[in-house]
Enzyme design. Structure first.
Site, PDB file in Angstrom:
ATOM      1  N   ASP A 166      -3.193   2.545  -5.749  1.00 56.97           N
ATOM      2  CA  ASP A 166      -2.090   2.558  -4.789  1.00 56.97           C
ATOM      3  C   ASP A 166      -1.901   1.254  -4.024  1.00 56.97           C
ATOM      4  O   ASP A 166      -1.039   1.176  -3.146  1.00 56.97           O
ATOM      5  CB  ASP A 166      -2.290   3.701  -3.790  1.00 56.97           C
ATOM      6  N   GLU A 167      -2.662   0.225  -4.325  1.00 57.09           N
ATOM      7  CA  GLU A 167      -2.567  -1.025  -3.582  1.00 57.09           C
ATOM      8  C   GLU A 167      -2.479  -2.218  -4.525  1.00 57.09           C
ATOM      9  O   GLU A 167      -3.132  -2.240  -5.567  1.00 57.09           O
ATOM     10  CB  GLU A 167      -3.778  -1.205  -2.660  1.00 57.09           C
ATOM     11  N   ASP A 185       0.859  -1.187   0.000  1.00 53.63           N
ATOM     12  CA  ASP A 185       0.000   0.000   0.000  1.00 53.63           C
ATOM     13  C   ASP A 185       0.894   1.236   0.000  1.00 53.63           C
ATOM     14  O   ASP A 185       1.641   1.484   0.955  1.00 53.63           O
ATOM     15  CB  ASP A 185      -0.883  -0.025   1.248  1.00 53.63           C
TER      16      ASP A 185
END
Length: 414
Positions: free
Chosen positions: A107-108, A11
């Site tokens: 973003d992950e 993350d």
């Protein structure tokens, strides 16, 4: 005997805000939030850095709320091209360790490194990835390491920024079960309220509840959450670049002024429905259900949805259902501050089915007309052709939600 998996969840910390601070050193060390245009009242906080978080600023806050919490807060507009670039660069790093890399937003990502032992164990790989993210991209990441996707995701959320958290199979109960139930994947605010209303406050209490009782109260989702709490998640991590299925497509906007009359509502509602319909056609999809999200000027918001007479990708048909939902449900009469439209229950567009029903013939006619409009807009720009109603108030119609990336399609793996 089946080998125990090693799953990572990476993350990128405060992703949007971190990228903005990277490109503008003057922002570093100051409270920063990425949000919409305050003058146009696109007033939602999309991301914030830790300095802003220390003042209680939260993602989803209205700009004015965030400013009240942190008077020195600096707002910056989003730069999606940069976020997409950094997301791609991070995935390129992940793919050097495994081919099983599954995105969960920009973003992950989940990574299955079960067969990547040449790089070390799960923690060693996680630490190596964090170091490379910091050195090569200039931002930080938190990484969870566990034996399934749910607990790997939980691990990445436990320590931030720039940390590795390991949740081994033989110790997950003592690490996971004391945590608040809302920390579990897919337990949102509404589900949290329902769980707490029956005395479930922690993940451990959920795990030790009766699965049958949860099924009766929450349906199959209750059983899914019970399994997650007990570490029973065997869902695979998809191969990088694997085909993904779009679950729903939506757009929303906070308007430059409150929507007071029905005519006010119609203008941005048409804009949003056109964007949703065009996205459907881009992906060769049709929808069977329309959902609207309404937020009034006192920030009370709710969602309502309803079925269509047939699957369609027509903006006109989607608008008619969305407007009907608005009229039937917005009974308070309070002015609206923002509005959203989402197409749900999607299916592949397999071509026009012949029908003798005049209602269905009209739907097919709308779809054909709108495909022509798509071609004109692709050639001459979004505003080259507009509905007459949009010219009556260009403040309310003068935005292109599809081009501005206000909301992206929601996807899940096949």
């Amino acid at each position: 005997m089946e080998r125990e998996r090693t799953i990572l969840h990476a993350d990128l910390n405060n992703f949007y805000a971190s990228v903005e601070c990277l490109y503008d050193p003057a922002l570093r060390g100051k409270p920063v939030a990425v949000g919409g245009d305050a003058e146009k009242r696109h007033g939602i906080i999309l991301a914030k850095n830790y300095e802003a978080k220390a003042f209680g600023v939260k993602t989803g806050d209205a700009l004015w709320q965030a400013k009240q919490k942190c008077p020195g807060l600096i707002f910056v507009p989003p730069h999606y091209d940069l976020y997409l670039k950094f997301s791609r660069l991070a995935r390129e790093i992940y793919r050097e360790y495994t081919s099983q890399v599954e995105s969960f937003g920009l973003d992950e990502c989940w990574l299955d490194v079960t067969h990547s032992k040449q790089f070390g164990d799960g923690k060693q790989i996680a630490d190596a990835i964090r170091a490379r993210i910091k050195r090569e991209l200039g931002v930080t990441a938190s990484v969870g390491v566990s034996f399934n996707k749910v607990f790997a995701k939980l691990g990445s959320d436990m320590k931030k920024p720039d940390a590795t958290t390991v949740i081994p199979k033989n110790k997950f109960k003592e690490i996971v079960w004391p945590l608040p139930v809302e920390d579990l994947l897919f337990v949102g605010r509404a589900t949290t309220r329902k769980l707490k209303s029956i005395g479930i406050d922690t993940i451990g209490e959920l795990a030790n509840w009766s699965a049958d009782a949860l099924r009766r109260k929450f349906g199959k989702n209750g059983v899914m959450l019970w399994r997650f709490a007990n570490g029973c998640d065997d869902s695979p991590v998809s191969e990088a670049g694997a085909a993904q299925k779009i679950k729903s497509i939506g757009n929303s906007s906070t308007l430059p002024r409150d929507l007071v009359t029905d005519e006010d509502v119609k203008i941005p509602l048409y804009v949003l429905c056109e964007s949703v319909a065009e996205r459907l056609r881009d992906h060769n999809l049709k929808c069977r259900t329309v959902q609207v999200t309404l937020r009034d000027n006192e920030l009370f918001h709710y969602e309502r949805q309803g079925p269509l007479i047939t699957a369609t990708c027509s903006a006109q048909v989607i608008f008619e259902k969305a407007y009907q939902l608005y009229q039937c449900n917005h009974l308070s009469g309070r002015p609206l501050r923002s509005i959203g439209v989402r197409a749900c229950k999607l299916e592949q567009d397999n071509g026009t089915q012949l029908s003798f029903l005049p209602e269905l013939e009209q739907v097919h006619k709308y779809e054909a007309e709108e495909r022509v409009i798509d071609n004109i807009r692709r050639r001459y720009g979004h505003f080259a052709i507009q509905r007459g109603i949009m010219l009556t108030d260009t403040d309310l119609s003068g935005f292109d939600p599809k081009g501005e990336h206000i909301i992206h399609p929601e996807i899940f793996n096949r």
